[in-house]
Scaffold this motif. Structure first.
Motif, PDB file in Angstrom:
ATOM      1  N   LEU A   1       0.788  -1.133  -0.088  1.00 20.69           N
ATOM      2  CA  LEU A   1      -0.038   0.116   0.086  1.00 20.69           C
ATOM      3  C   LEU A   1       0.994   1.355   0.013  1.00 20.69           C
ATOM      4  CD1 LEU A   1      -2.702  -1.182   2.664  1.00 20.69           C
ATOM      5  CD2 LEU A   1      -2.829  -0.908   0.121  1.00 20.69           C
ATOM      6  N   THR A   2       1.959   1.170   0.153  1.00 20.77           N
ATOM      7  CA  THR A   2       2.911   2.383   0.228  1.00 20.77           C
ATOM      8  C   THR A   2       3.624   2.459  -1.262  1.00 20.77           C
ATOM      9  OG1 THR A   2       4.684   1.142   1.352  1.00 20.77           O
ATOM     10  CG2 THR A   2       3.309   2.402   2.636  1.00 20.77           C
ATOM     11  N   TYR A   3       3.686   3.639  -1.681  1.00 23.31           N
ATOM     12  CA  TYR A   3       4.651   3.955  -2.800  1.00 23.31           C
ATOM     13  C   TYR A   3       5.610   4.902  -2.789  1.00 23.31           C
ATOM     14  CZ  TYR A   3       0.638   1.439  -5.440  1.00 23.31           C
ATOM     15  OH  TYR A   3      -0.297   0.877  -5.930  1.00 23.31           O
ATOM     16  N   THR A   4       6.730   4.787  -3.460  1.00 24.65           N
ATOM     17  CA  THR A   4       7.624   6.007  -3.541  1.00 24.65           C
ATOM     18  C   THR A   4       6.998   7.086  -4.090  1.00 24.65           C
ATOM     19  OG1 THR A   4       8.750   5.159  -5.252  1.00 24.65           O
ATOM     20  CG2 THR A   4       9.621   4.042  -3.176  1.00 24.65           C
ATOM     21  N   THR A   5       7.947   8.119  -4.015  1.00 29.89           N
ATOM     22  CA  THR A   5       7.323   9.447  -4.762  1.00 29.89           C
ATOM     23  C   THR A   5       7.211   9.220  -6.229  1.00 29.89           C
ATOM     24  OG1 THR A   5       8.165  10.748  -3.016  1.00 29.89           O
ATOM     25  CG2 THR A   5       7.783  11.993  -5.056  1.00 29.89           C
ATOM     26  N   ARG A   6       8.544   8.405  -6.831  1.00 28.34           N
ATOM     27  CA  ARG A   6       8.531   8.160  -8.066  1.00 28.34           C
ATOM     28  C   ARG A   6       7.513   7.210  -8.579  1.00 28.34           C
ATOM     29  NH1 ARG A   6      14.046   5.205  -9.754  1.00 28.34           N
ATOM     30  NH2 ARG A   6      14.609   7.320  -9.077  1.00 28.34           N
ATOM     31  N   GLU A   7       7.167   6.243  -7.767  1.00 27.68           N
ATOM     32  CA  GLU A   7       6.024   5.083  -8.165  1.00 27.68           C
ATOM     33  C   GLU A   7       4.827   6.227  -8.311  1.00 27.68           C
ATOM     34  OE1 GLU A   7       7.707   0.953  -6.420  1.00 27.68           O
ATOM     35  OE2 GLU A   7       6.872   2.238  -5.118  1.00 27.68           O
ATOM     36  N   LEU A   8       4.660   6.776  -7.519  1.00 27.89           N
ATOM     37  CA  LEU A   8       3.417   7.585  -7.400  1.00 27.89           C
ATOM     38  C   LEU A   8       3.006   8.562  -8.547  1.00 27.89           C
ATOM     39  CD1 LEU A   8       0.640   8.224  -5.801  1.00 27.89           C
ATOM     40  CD2 LEU A   8       1.822   9.908  -4.471  1.00 27.89           C
ATOM     41  N   MET A   9       4.187   9.015  -8.946  1.00 28.68           N
ATOM     42  CA  MET A   9       4.341  10.069 -10.099  1.00 28.68           C
ATOM     43  C   MET A   9       3.926   9.139 -11.640  1.00 28.68           C
ATOM     44  SD  MET A   9       4.228  13.029  -8.776  1.00 28.68           S
ATOM     45  CE  MET A   9       4.174  13.869 -10.270  1.00 28.68           C
ATOM     46  N   GLN A  10       4.494   8.168 -11.324  1.00 31.06           N
ATOM     47  CA  GLN A  10       4.306   7.279 -12.711  1.00 31.06           C
ATOM     48  C   GLN A  10       2.874   6.990 -12.733  1.00 31.06           C
ATOM     49  OE1 GLN A  10       7.192   4.084 -11.855  1.00 31.06           O
ATOM     50  NE2 GLN A  10       8.846   5.207 -12.866  1.00 31.06           N
TER      51      GLN A  10
END
Length: 91
Positions: free
Chosen positions: A55-64
């Protein structure tokens, strides 16, 4: 032929001496029914545990993920995130 009327007092007295009738059966019938229901245990099946979704994403993954959204879905999500950010500022 003479017709005699049965006295009301006698019929009422006979009626009142009848034993009471329960809608749910006698206590013995209820106990037998409860024993029959309790006598059959439930079958327990163990389910294998599935891998918990991440359930947690890094900032890069979220932006993608955000880049893949288009149109009203993207606007909705941007507004939702903005509402969360504004709500944190008020607290």
């Amino acid at each position: 032929m003479t017709v005699l009327k049965f006295p009301y007092d006698a019929s009422r007295r006979l009626h009142s001496r009848k034993p009471r009738r329960s809608r749910n059966g006698t206590p013995a019938e209820r106990a037998a029914k409860a024993a029959a229901e309790v006598g059959t245990p439930a079958t327990v099946v163990t389910m294998p545990k599935a891998a918990a979704p991440r359930l947690t994403y890094t900032t890069r993954e979220l932006m993608q993920k955000l880049e893949t959204l288009t149109g009203p879905n993207r606007l909705y999500l941007e507004g939702y995130i903005q509402g969360l950010v504004d709500g944190q500022k008020c607290k």
